[in-house]
Design a protein around this motif. Sequence first.
Motif, short mmCIF file in Angstrom:
data_model
loop_
_atom_site.label_atom_id
_atom_site.label_comp_id
_atom_site.label_asym_id
_atom_site.label_seq_id
_atom_site.Cartn_x
_atom_site.Cartn_y
_atom_site.Cartn_z
N GLY A 107 0.82 -1.20 0.00
CA GLY A 107 0.00 0.00 0.00
C GLY A 107 0.85 1.25 0.00
N HIS A 108 1.92 1.24 0.80
CA HIS A 108 2.84 2.38 0.84
C HIS A 108 3.65 2.49 -0.45
N TYR A 109 4.10 1.35 -0.97
CA TYR A 109 4.86 1.37 -2.23
C TYR A 109 4.00 1.85 -3.39
N LEU A 110 2.71 1.50 -3.36
CA LEU A 110 1.82 1.94 -4.43
C LEU A 110 1.62 3.45 -4.41
N SER A 111 1.49 4.03 -3.22
CA SER A 111 1.36 5.49 -3.12
C SER A 111 2.63 6.18 -3.60
N ASN A 112 3.81 5.64 -3.26
CA ASN A 112 5.05 6.20 -3.78
C ASN A 112 5.10 6.16 -5.30
N THR A 113 4.67 5.05 -5.86
CA THR A 113 4.70 4.89 -7.32
C THR A 113 3.76 5.88 -8.00
N VAL A 114 2.58 6.08 -7.44
CA VAL A 114 1.63 7.03 -8.03
C VAL A 114 2.20 8.45 -8.01
N ILE A 115 2.79 8.84 -6.88
CA ILE A 115 3.35 10.19 -6.77
C ILE A 115 4.48 10.39 -7.79
N VAL A 116 5.40 9.43 -7.84
CA VAL A 116 6.54 9.56 -8.75
C VAL A 116 6.09 9.53 -10.20
N THR A 117 5.18 8.63 -10.55
CA THR A 117 4.77 8.47 -11.94
C THR A 117 4.02 9.70 -12.44
N VAL A 118 3.09 10.21 -11.66
CA VAL A 118 2.33 11.39 -12.09
C VAL A 118 3.24 12.60 -12.23
N ALA A 119 4.13 12.81 -11.26
CA ALA A 119 5.03 13.97 -11.33
C ALA A 119 5.98 13.87 -12.51
N VAL A 120 6.56 12.70 -12.73
CA VAL A 120 7.48 12.53 -13.86
C VAL A 120 6.76 12.72 -15.19
N THR A 121 5.56 12.18 -15.31
CA THR A 121 4.81 12.32 -16.56
C THR A 121 4.52 13.78 -16.88
N LEU A 122 4.08 14.54 -15.89
CA LEU A 122 3.80 15.96 -16.12
C LEU A 122 5.06 16.73 -16.53
N ILE A 123 6.15 16.49 -15.83
CA ILE A 123 7.39 17.20 -16.14
C ILE A 123 7.89 16.84 -17.54
N VAL A 124 7.87 15.56 -17.88
CA VAL A 124 8.36 15.12 -19.18
C VAL A 124 7.52 15.68 -20.31
N VAL A 125 6.20 15.68 -20.15
CA VAL A 125 5.33 16.20 -21.21
C VAL A 125 5.58 17.68 -21.45
N VAL A 126 5.63 18.46 -20.39
CA VAL A 126 5.86 19.91 -20.56
C VAL A 126 7.24 20.18 -21.13
N ARG A 127 8.26 19.50 -20.62
CA ARG A 127 9.62 19.76 -21.07
C ARG A 127 9.82 19.33 -22.52
N CYS A 128 9.34 18.15 -22.89
CA CYS A 128 9.50 17.67 -24.26
C CYS A 128 8.67 18.49 -25.24
N ALA A 129 7.50 18.95 -24.82
CA ALA A 129 6.68 19.78 -25.70
C ALA A 129 7.37 21.11 -25.97
N LEU A 130 7.94 21.74 -24.95
CA LEU A 130 8.66 23.00 -25.14
C LEU A 130 9.89 22.80 -26.03
N ALA A 131 10.67 21.77 -25.74
CA ALA A 131 11.86 21.52 -26.56
C ALA A 131 11.50 21.18 -27.99
N GLY A 132 10.47 20.36 -28.17
CA GLY A 132 10.05 20.03 -29.53
C GLY A 132 9.50 21.23 -30.28
N TYR A 133 8.83 22.13 -29.57
CA TYR A 133 8.31 23.34 -30.20
C TYR A 133 9.44 24.24 -30.70
N VAL A 134 10.47 24.40 -29.89
CA VAL A 134 11.60 25.24 -30.30
C VAL A 134 12.36 24.59 -31.45
N VAL A 135 12.63 23.31 -31.37
CA VAL A 135 13.38 22.63 -32.42
C VAL A 135 12.58 22.55 -33.71
N GLY A 136 11.28 22.37 -33.61
CA GLY A 136 10.47 22.20 -34.81
C GLY A 136 10.06 23.48 -35.50
#
Length: 306
Positions: free
Chosen positions: A97-126
Amino acid sequence: MSTLTARHDADPRPGTRPPDREHGSPRGGRRHPRRRGWWVFAVVLAVCAFLWVFPFLWMVSASLKTSGEVFAGGLNLVPEAPQWENYVRAWTTGQFGHYLSNTVIVTVAVTLIVVVRCALAGYVVGRYRFPGSRLIIGIFVATLFVPTGYTIIPIVKVSMQLGLLNSLTGMIMAMAGASNVAAILIYAGYFRKLPADLEEAAIVDGAGFLRVFLRIMLPLSMPVTATVGILTFLTTWNAFFLPLVFSFSNPGLRTVSVGMQAFVGENSTDWPGMAAAGVISILPVVVLFVFMQKYFVEGIAGAVKS
């Protein structure tokens, strides 16, 4: 008389059906082989699908068996008496139960950061041409061939200097700081094909860089965003190497993939408990895919078109 008979056979009246010449006529004989071929194809696909999902079915079955039954039962999928306490043990004793909450926090935060960062970088490069842009793209492509293990030492060194090694924040920053070159190039290809009139009209209206990106470009790239978001979510949820390094001295920071080690003892392994933990860890991903499969398919199609 023969001419009239031939004309009658060739041009039947409306609403009438010409008589079948033979039982083996081409029209009647073609349907059965086609139907037989489709049935054979369907059976082959059904067998392949069963073999594809059999490991998951066996894991669910093993999670309801005893340790002796797991090895004695072989490939049998039906437990003698369902052992639901395996899930209770995995959730409480295994701390999933504790490991699952850690995984949800890490996964959601990483997904949001990666999407915003890759979208900005792709926009500038493209969308922009600047000195060294082709060199940057070449460096991006070259990093695809660098194994992940070669970057773990500088990641740990920087995390130690910043005091983030034994924390979820450090784990999130390390996993979100990956190159994600494929996502950046997908965004760049998609943004490059968008018409320039949209961007120019927004600039004439007084919109700046961020406003053009957030109000116009990012909403238009939702198919690619769905692709990058779902794939990043799955990759982060199943990550093992970096979460293992960042939780090595602090087991309370483990994710579900690393938490499987809790069932491996010095002298024995709790296989039913591990199987129950595996079902718990994979169930959120299955539920996510069931509800997001439409967006996933559309996102893959949009990424391929770009």
